[in-house]
Design a protein around this motif. Structure first.
Motif, PDB file in Angstrom:
ATOM      1  N   GLY A 125       0.763  -1.241   0.000  1.00 13.60           N
ATOM      2  CA  GLY A 125       0.000   0.000   0.000  1.00 13.60           C
ATOM      3  C   GLY A 125       0.791   1.286   0.000  1.00 13.60           C
ATOM      4  O   GLY A 125       0.238   2.345  -0.291  1.00 13.60           O
ATOM      5  N   GLY A 126       2.089   1.238   0.330  1.00 13.07           N
ATOM      6  CA  GLY A 126       2.874   2.456   0.322  1.00 13.07           C
ATOM      7  C   GLY A 126       2.824   3.202   1.634  1.00 13.07           C
ATOM      8  O   GLY A 126       2.136   2.806   2.577  1.00 13.07           O
ATOM      9  N   PRO A 127       3.527   4.345   1.711  1.00  9.92           N
ATOM     10  CA  PRO A 127       3.659   5.063   2.984  1.00  9.92           C
ATOM     11  C   PRO A 127       2.495   5.984   3.324  1.00  9.92           C
ATOM     12  O   PRO A 127       2.445   6.536   4.423  1.00  9.92           O
ATOM     13  N   ALA A 128       1.552   6.172   2.406  1.00 10.89           N
ATOM     14  CA  ALA A 128       0.422   7.078   2.652  1.00 10.89           C
ATOM     15  C   ALA A 128      -0.900   6.312   2.558  1.00 10.89           C
ATOM     16  O   ALA A 128      -0.955   5.172   2.089  1.00 10.89           O
ATOM     17  N   ARG A 133      -7.567   3.913  11.876  1.00  7.79           N
ATOM     18  CA  ARG A 133      -8.085   4.328  13.185  1.00  7.79           C
ATOM     19  C   ARG A 133      -7.224   5.456  13.730  1.00  7.79           C
ATOM     20  O   ARG A 133      -5.997   5.375  13.679  1.00  7.79           O
ATOM     21  N   MET A 134      -7.855   6.472  14.239  1.00  7.38           N
ATOM     22  CA  MET A 134      -7.096   7.585  14.792  1.00  7.38           C
ATOM     23  C   MET A 134      -7.935   8.304  15.844  1.00  7.38           C
ATOM     24  O   MET A 134      -9.167   8.277  15.815  1.00  7.38           O
ATOM     25  N   HIS A 241      -3.064  -0.510  10.481  1.00  8.65           N
ATOM     26  CA  HIS A 241      -2.702  -0.689   9.071  1.00  8.65           C
ATOM     27  C   HIS A 241      -3.545  -1.823   8.506  1.00  8.65           C
ATOM     28  O   HIS A 241      -3.630  -2.904   9.111  1.00  8.65           O
ATOM     29  N   PRO A 242      -4.175  -1.652   7.346  1.00 12.45           N
ATOM     30  CA  PRO A 242      -5.073  -2.679   6.813  1.00 12.45           C
ATOM     31  C   PRO A 242      -4.423  -4.042   6.614  1.00 12.45           C
ATOM     32  O   PRO A 242      -5.112  -5.068   6.673  1.00 12.45           O
ATOM     33  N   PHE A 393       3.614   1.172  10.500  1.00 12.77           N
ATOM     34  CA  PHE A 393       3.274   2.570  10.803  1.00 12.77           C
ATOM     35  C   PHE A 393       4.159   3.504   9.971  1.00 12.77           C
ATOM     36  O   PHE A 393       4.981   4.237  10.514  1.00 12.77           O
ATOM     37  N   PRO A 394       4.029   3.483   8.639  1.00 15.06           N
ATOM     38  CA  PRO A 394       4.877   4.350   7.805  1.00 15.06           C
ATOM     39  C   PRO A 394       4.779   5.815   8.210  1.00 15.06           C
ATOM     40  O   PRO A 394       3.753   6.273   8.713  1.00 15.06           O
TER      41      PRO A 394
END
Length: 409
Positions: A125-128, A133-134, A241-242, A393-394
């Motif tokens: 998925g990359g860093p973004a 959840r936040m 992260h998914p 956690f990118p």
């Protein structure tokens, strides 16, 4: 009289990365922990914290000589004095993983006396666009945002580059009661859940969270992992992260390697993600004992794993449950543990090792705590057999590790 450097500008050569999202520099005989810098750079630092001891903290506000891995942060809210959620937006994604690998290796060497090459693996998925959840804070002006680093100050935002697309829709474009908090969840089925937690109130002289009010969604998130569909509290714990839950469950499945009829412990078990994997392996003739302190997580776990009668649930703090005779009447063949950031600690490590399981699979979100507990297991004759690390956690300094420990000989 102690002279403080706070707000002083100093020029330093940046040294190695350290645990916590900063690098180490030295100035006039003192250590300076510098954020927003990279190893090998020369920067001008504004000191942000100084208690007069052997070290202080600061932010790199000018880069005089940049490292090759430096990039322009993709988020306008990243940088000195701004949002404290991301630590490494100024480093390329590959460099971020190398920095985290260096931290894990350093903690293992310093705290567990182990020299080990570490590779931090990327998740899909990359860093973004990954955080599902936040928890957001609301400032005095009613705008939602994130807190600055080591501060209660709220930095209002209109988007977040690491949040999954759409997660903040209807959140950042309106005002909220000042000092409240917002729990935002976007689940695997695309469901959006939002809970508003009121400003703290004082009860018996202590501040406690205010009343919670659901603003969107059912409050029950649908998640997918380990070949199962999970329905869990939207404001409870689940990997953010998914791809993380599946990746960790896969490693636990491989390293636990339970046989039919085995007994396994799943400590700090949450809603039973790893218990589901262990239960499949031990089968109906085996047993999996899950220990979890959150009654809500246990309730979700019982419901999600109701088809697996070999899974038993114990609600309570792990160190307390491990001291009860009815739990420890039979030693486990395999122990899986996923403690909070502070780690398991000596009492839990001693209790596990005292039952002499053949394999211990330790899932860790903090490399320092992991290294300390590995050292504790080593004192009982256990060695680190395998280690994997994941960039779950990118853009942040956080890294997820899984360690396999086995008795020596």
């Amino acid at each position: 009289m102690t002279v403080t450097w706070k707000q002083r500008l100093i020029e330093v050569e940046v040294g190695a990365v350290a645990h916590g999202g900063h690098c180490v520099a030295r100035h006039e005989g003192r250590v300076v922990f510098v954020r927003h810098a990279l190893p090998g750079e020369r920067v001008r630092v504004r000191v942000t914290e100084d208690t007069g001891g052997s070290f202080c903290r600061g932010d790199a506000v000018d880069v005089l000589r940049a490292a090759p891995d430096r990039v322009e942060p993709p988020c306008p809210f990243a940088g000195p004095g701004r949002c404290g959620g991301c630590d490494w937006q100024h480093a390329s994604w590959e460099a971020q993983r190398e920095l985290k690998a260096a931290v894990v290796a350093e903690q293992l060497q310093r705290l567990a006396k182990l020299d080990r090459e570490v590779v931090v693996e990327a998740l899909p998925g990359g860093p973004a666009d990954w955080r599902t959840r936040m928890r957001m804070a609301v400032g005095p002006d009613g705008r939602a945002g994130f807190r600055a680093h080591r501060s209660h100050a709220v930095i209002p935002v209109d988007h977040c580059v690491i949040a999954v697309p759409g997660a903040l829709d209807g959140v950042v474009d309106r005002t909220w009661p000042p000092k409240s908090e917002l729990v935002v969840t976007r689940d695997a089925a695309g469901g959006a859940h939002l809970t508003e937690v009121g400003p703290p109130v004082v009860r018996r002289g202590r501040p406690v969270p205010g009343p919670a009010r659901r603003r969107a969604g059912s409050g029950t998130a649908t998640e997918l992992a380990a070949g199962r569909t999970w329905r869990v509290r939207a404001d409870g714990f689940w990997q953010v992260h998914p791809a993380a839950a599946d990746a960790l469950a896969s490693v636990v499945r491989e390293w636990a390697d339970c046989r039919p009829g085995d007994r396994a412990w799943d400590l700090y078990g949450g809603v039973g993600l790893f218990a589901s994997v262990l239960a499949e392996q031990v089968g109906p003739t085996g047993a999996v004992a899950v220990v979890e302190s959150s009654a809500g997580a246990v309730a979700d776990g019982r419901a999600n794993l109701s088809d697996l009668p070999q899974v038993g649930w114990y609600t309570g703090r792990t160190e307390a449950v491990l001291g009860t005779p009815d739990f420890t009447d039979r030693s486990p063949d395999v122990v899986v543990l996923d403690p909070p950031r502070k780690g398991a600690g000596r009492a839990v490590v001693d209790a596990i090792a005292g039952h002499r399981p053949d394999r211990v699979v330790y899932v860790a979100c903090d490399p320092a705590a992991l290294a300390r507990d590995i050292a504790g297991f080593a004192g009982h004759g256990y060695e680190l057999a395998q280690l994997r690390a994941f960039d779950a956690f990118p853009m942040t300094h956080h890294v997820e590790c899984v360690a396999l420990l086995r008795p020596v000989g």
